[in-house]
Structure formats: C-alpha cells, structure tokens
Design a protein around this motif. Sequence first.
Motif, PDB file in Angstrom:
ATOM      1  N   SER A 143       0.845  -1.197   0.000  1.00  0.00           N
ATOM      2  CA  SER A 143       0.000   0.000   0.000  1.00  0.00           C
ATOM      3  C   SER A 143       0.882   1.250   0.000  1.00  0.00           C
ATOM      4  O   SER A 143       2.087   1.178   0.246  1.00  0.00           O
ATOM      5  CB  SER A 143      -0.891   0.003   1.248  1.00  0.00           C
ATOM      6  N   GLY A 144       0.260   2.419  -0.280  1.00  0.00           N
ATOM      7  CA  GLY A 144       1.007   3.674  -0.315  1.00  0.00           C
ATOM      8  C   GLY A 144       1.758   3.949   0.984  1.00  0.00           C
ATOM      9  O   GLY A 144       2.936   4.329   0.982  1.00  0.00           O
ATOM     10  N   GLY A 145       1.078   3.734   2.087  1.00  0.00           N
ATOM     11  CA  GLY A 145       1.711   3.978   3.384  1.00  0.00           C
ATOM     12  C   GLY A 145       2.783   2.951   3.711  1.00  0.00           C
ATOM     13  O   GLY A 145       3.746   3.251   4.416  1.00  0.00           O
ATOM     14  N   GLN A 146       2.635   1.742   3.202  1.00  0.00           N
ATOM     15  CA  GLN A 146       3.668   0.715   3.408  1.00  0.00           C
ATOM     16  C   GLN A 146       4.928   1.079   2.616  1.00  0.00           C
ATOM     17  O   GLN A 146       6.048   0.933   3.104  1.00  0.00           O
ATOM     18  CB  GLN A 146       3.126  -0.661   3.024  1.00  0.00           C
ATOM     19  N   ARG A 147       4.743   1.577   1.380  1.00  0.00           N
ATOM     20  CA  ARG A 147       5.915   2.005   0.595  1.00  0.00           C
ATOM     21  C   ARG A 147       6.644   3.143   1.302  1.00  0.00           C
ATOM     22  O   ARG A 147       7.870   3.194   1.338  1.00  0.00           O
ATOM     23  CB  ARG A 147       5.473   2.492  -0.787  1.00  0.00           C
ATOM     24  N   ARG A 149       6.773   3.672   4.434  1.00  0.00           N
ATOM     25  CA  ARG A 149       7.505   3.152   5.590  1.00  0.00           C
ATOM     26  C   ARG A 149       8.764   2.394   5.183  1.00  0.00           C
ATOM     27  O   ARG A 149       9.763   2.381   5.897  1.00  0.00           O
ATOM     28  CB  ARG A 149       6.575   2.270   6.431  1.00  0.00           C
ATOM     29  N   THR A 169       5.283  11.437   6.451  1.00  0.00           N
ATOM     30  CA  THR A 169       4.031  10.872   6.977  1.00  0.00           C
ATOM     31  C   THR A 169       2.833  11.217   6.098  1.00  0.00           C
ATOM     32  O   THR A 169       1.687  11.005   6.495  1.00  0.00           O
ATOM     33  CB  THR A 169       3.752  11.396   8.406  1.00  0.00           C
ATOM     34  N   GLY A 170       3.087  11.745   4.888  1.00  0.00           N
ATOM     35  CA  GLY A 170       1.995  12.200   4.014  1.00  0.00           C
ATOM     36  C   GLY A 170       0.976  11.130   3.677  1.00  0.00           C
ATOM     37  O   GLY A 170      -0.171  11.420   3.381  1.00  0.00           O
ATOM     38  N   ASN A 171       1.386   9.875   3.684  1.00  0.00           N
ATOM     39  CA  ASN A 171       0.476   8.776   3.320  1.00  0.00           C
ATOM     40  C   ASN A 171       0.107   7.911   4.511  1.00  0.00           C
ATOM     41  O   ASN A 171      -0.367   6.784   4.327  1.00  0.00           O
ATOM     42  CB  ASN A 171       1.137   7.883   2.267  1.00  0.00           C
ATOM     43  N   LEU A 172       0.323   8.421   5.722  1.00  0.00           N
ATOM     44  CA  LEU A 172       0.096   7.577   6.897  1.00  0.00           C
ATOM     45  C   LEU A 172      -1.045   8.086   7.762  1.00  0.00           C
ATOM     46  O   LEU A 172      -1.239   9.293   7.926  1.00  0.00           O
ATOM     47  CB  LEU A 172       1.386   7.513   7.743  1.00  0.00           C
TER      48      LEU A 172
ATOM     49  N   SER B  40      -3.070   2.397   7.591  1.00  0.00           N
ATOM     50  CA  SER B  40      -2.254   2.017   6.440  1.00  0.00           C
ATOM     51  C   SER B  40      -2.374   0.509   6.220  1.00  0.00           C
ATOM     52  O   SER B  40      -2.220  -0.269   7.153  1.00  0.00           O
ATOM     53  CB  SER B  40      -0.800   2.402   6.712  1.00  0.00           C
ATOM     54  N   GLN B  90      -3.443   7.592  -5.652  1.00  0.00           N
ATOM     55  CA  GLN B  90      -2.558   7.877  -4.516  1.00  0.00           C
ATOM     56  C   GLN B  90      -1.139   8.187  -5.008  1.00  0.00           C
ATOM     57  O   GLN B  90      -0.412   8.958  -4.391  1.00  0.00           O
ATOM     58  CB  GLN B  90      -2.542   6.666  -3.565  1.00  0.00           C
ATOM     59  N   GLU B 167      -6.565   9.887  -1.343  1.00  0.00           N
ATOM     60  CA  GLU B 167      -5.666  10.779  -0.603  1.00  0.00           C
ATOM     61  C   GLU B 167      -5.212  11.963  -1.469  1.00  0.00           C
ATOM     62  O   GLU B 167      -4.017  12.152  -1.679  1.00  0.00           O
ATOM     63  CB  GLU B 167      -4.471   9.980  -0.040  1.00  0.00           C
ATOM     64  N   HIS B 199      -6.745  10.205   5.481  1.00  0.00           N
ATOM     65  CA  HIS B 199      -6.650   9.922   6.914  1.00  0.00           C
ATOM     66  C   HIS B 199      -6.614  11.215   7.701  1.00  0.00           C
ATOM     67  O   HIS B 199      -6.161  11.232   8.827  1.00  0.00           O
ATOM     68  CB  HIS B 199      -5.483   9.015   7.280  1.00  0.00           C
TER      69      HIS B 199
END
Lengths: 227, 227
Positions: A143-147, A149, A169-172, B40, B90, B167, B199
């Motif tokens: 996912s976007g937030g996983q990438r 991280r 943190t833009g995608n978290l 996420s 996203q 997002e 989020h």
Amino acid sequence: LISLRALRKIYIMGDQEVRALDGVDLDIQKGEFVAIMGPSGSGKSTLMNLIGCLDTPTSGSFLLNNQEVSSMDENELADLRNREIGFVFQTFNLLPRTSALQNVELPLVYAGVSRQERRHRAEETLERVQLADRATHAPSELSGGQRQRVAVARALVNNPSMLLADEPTGNLDSKTSLDIMSLFSELHQGGNTIILVTHEPDIAAYATRTIKLLDGRVQSDVRKSPG
Amino acid sequence: LISLRALRKIYIMGDQEVRALDGVDLDIQKGEFVAIMGPSGSGKSTLMNLIGCLDTPTSGSFLLNNQEVSSMDENELADLRNREIGFVFQTFNLLPRTSALQNVELPLVYAGVSRQERRHRAEETLERVQLADRATHAPSELSGGQRQRVAVARALVNNPSMLLADEPTGNLDSKTSLDIMSLFSELHQGGNTIILVTHEPDIAAYATRTIKLLDGRVQSDVRKSPG
Ligand SMILES: Nc1ncnc2c1ncn2[C@@H]1O[C@H](COP(=O)(O)OP(=O)(O)OP(=O)(O)O)[C@@H](O)[C@H]1O
Ligand SMILES: Nc1ncnc2c1ncn2[C@@H]1O[C@H](COP(=O)(O)OP(=O)(O)OP(=O)(O)O)[C@@H](O)[C@H]1O
Ligand SMILES: [Mg+2]
Ligand SMILES: [Mg+2]
C-alpha cells in the motif's frame, strides 16, 4: 554543520525563469531537529535535494562541516551520501523489481556491510516500522503507506548522522505517523541531526525549530523555547 | 448506484494469503459524498480500484447502476472509466514525458472532444487548481503538491458523475488543501458522487458519511446528521 548563503536554484524554461530557491541564508548545527514548512511549490524539496548533495545550486555557497560542497570531488560526495546521510524522498524512489527487504539493505551494501549483518539490520529496521510481514513484497505489492515506511526504513538503517525526510508521513494515518515520529525522536536523542519537511503542524511540533519558506526564501525561523 | 456484497480481494504469495479486502458489504447512492478512512494497509486503495473498475475482485458481487460489473464487456467498462469516472490516484500516475496541460486533456481525448475545446477546458481546470503558470511543465519539473494538483485537475476535467479520490491532499499544505476541497464540494453540489480516501479528519469532515476500514472489512459507517 550546514551553512547556506545566498543559495539559489533557477530553472530556465524557454524565455521564463523559475526561481525554485531565490536567496536562502541558513545555519543548522549538528544535533538539531528542524522542521521545514511552506506552501506547495515554495522550494522545500529543492532545498532538501541541495542539502542532501543530490543536486547543485545555481549560485551561492553551501558549507558542510566548514567545507565548500561545490569543491568536493565525486568520491567525497558519494561517501557523504551513502554513509552520513539518510534520505526519505517525497516520492519514495524505491527500486521497483526489488523486495522491501532488499530495498532497505541498499545503503548497507554501499557501506560495505557483510551480507549476514545487512540482512539482520534490514529485518530489524523493517520490524521497527511494523513491516516485518511484508519483507518479501515488491513495492507494487504494498500500500502507499507501506511504501512510505519502507522508504523510512531504508533511510534509517545505517543510523545516519543526518536524516533528511521529505514529507515522511503524508500517506500515513495518525497512529502510524506517531510510530514513525517516535523513531525519529529516538534517532535525534542519539545525537543525530534531523531535517524534516512537513505541512502538518502536529508533525512539525516534534522539531525544536521551524523554518517556513515562501517563494524560494526563508520567511520565518522560530526556535522552541526549551522546557 | 454502487452495491457491494461479500467483496473479497485475496493475493496469494507463495504459501501465504494476503486478504486485502475480506468481505465488504456496502451501498452508496448517487450524489453521496463519502469519506473512507482506516489504517495504512487496511484496504482503502484496493476498494477504490475495484469501485473504479480498474481491478476485479477475487469473489463477491459488485453492482453498478443495478448491473453486475463482472458481466460487462470491455467496451462498456472502458466507456464507464473514461466518461463517467474521474480517478485521483494515490501515486498520481501522470504521463512522465507529457506536459501538465496534455496530462489534463487526456480524459477529453478519450471522450472524443475536439482539440480546441479540449485545450480550453484543460486550461480552465488547471486554473482552478492554481497551476495555469505550470501548464507546459512536465511532471519531473513540478513539485510533489503540483503533481498532485495536476492529477486532481485530470480527474475533474470531464465533470465526472463519480469522482474517486485516493488521498488527494496528502502532499498539500492546508491552504491548498482547502482550495481542492472546495472544488470537490462544488462538484458534489452539482449532483455528482464523490468517494474520497483520506486519513485527515479535517478533510473527511467535508463528506456526509464516513466509512472506516480495518483489516479489509468495514469497521464503522457513520452518516452525519443533516443541519
Ligand atoms: N499486489 C499485491 N500483492 C500482495 N499484497 C498486496 C498487493 N497489493 C496490495 N497488497 C496488500 O493489501 C493490503 C491493502 O492494500 P491497500 O493499498 O488497499 O491499503 P491502503 O488502505 O490503501 O493503505 P495506505 O493507507 O497505506 O495507502 C496491504 O496490506 C498490502 O500489503
Ligand atoms: N526541473 C524543474 N524545472 C522547472 N521548474 C521546477 C523544476 N523542479 C521544480 N521546479 C519548480 O520549483 C518550485 C519549487 O519546487 P519544490 O519541489 O522545491 O517545491 P515544494 O516546496 O517541495 O512543494 P510541495 O510542497 O508541493 O512538494 C516549484 O514551483 C516547481 O514548479
Ligand atoms: Mg516537495
Ligand atoms: Mg492506499
């Protein structure tokens, strides 16, 4: 640590001039935790790329540890980038056909770390961003937030003396953002320097100093009073 | 408009199963403004890609205007995607060697709009996201937030009956985010349907209903009381 004077980055497009940075004067000491804010297009990523030695200014002076960066040779620069600096890019810049684990190992390859130790440290860092169970996934399987991280883990894995994080943190969601910020606080408490671009005041609040850019220049520079 | 029953998306990785969506039941009426939130990796982008007909479920039923999407042929699906749906990804997904203006014109090319009218409408939409002066820049010559706004403009240019935005303000400062959200409110007031992943609670507050996902399922579904 960092001293910028009259720093400019100007793009020529046909007969037009785009002044991405238009005269930045700035000093950052070792061990500071600085947040950089400002409107979209105000020059934040441009400034980060210059500080991270990924780009060169059009004019002005950039001293790193009292040495003029424009006079360093390519070996010195490469060494800086790979051993001293960790960079979280606004667009992540992960290797697409490579697993999360191998992406995180990459800075350790450059630092000449043995294969066994590389694997161990990369696994440990992925665990710290709660992605131990995604180690074998490629970026397209995340996912976007996983990438995002994985990009953070890659920047932290070699315990960099200077961490440059462009909107990490833009995608978290808020809980995951707090996890990432406590990792950064931990790094800072170890004496390392952190420069973080964000447009979220809650995230900027972790820093001890907030610099605001506007149209390629410093508009304000506020230090938190201690205690 | 949209009816999902027992919708699942399961990835098989070696001997492991990743349940990106694990049984989603959901109805969305025409003209609603729905926010989708969740941690996420909880399945938000996966859900958006299924609703936008960009991906197919592993199992379950997906009715669009009372028609089972899995039984539509490729022409019907392409028509839906190009004429009825606007999608803000996203990761933006802009064409890299193409100017901002041409990126925004693309949905109008598919809709068979004349060249002159395409140019006019694309310029007008870029103006509405404050990027009229960046029309000739390619994505690599734009800031992160500028690329995001080009992606928003491209999604809005054909006045889609359903806007799916994953997002859309993640890379924007608060003032620019408000500009984008007022464009969405305008579209909604024209009777169009909006489904927005975010989020940020401040952004979700523009919607009339907030759905929270957790581990690939709907955890909560709250409608704002009117007035
Ligand atoms: N191609 C794939 N193969 C395997 N697993 C995948 C694939 N694509 C997504 N996943 C997994 O599916 C889950 C849901 O992904 P999704 O992108 O929908 O999350 P999300 O809610 O949008 O997260 P974020 O807020 O981080 O963007 C994640 O755990 C992800 O690792
Ligand atoms: N290669 C390029 N050619 C021309 N103009 C450019 C180029 N790269 C960046 N710019 C311009 O320089 C300005 C500053 O860009 P920068 O990426 O530093 O902004 P930013 O503050 O990081 O914005 P955001 O918050 O949207 O990420 C922008 O107006 C952008 O259009
Ligand atoms: Mg930027
Ligand atoms: Mg997502």
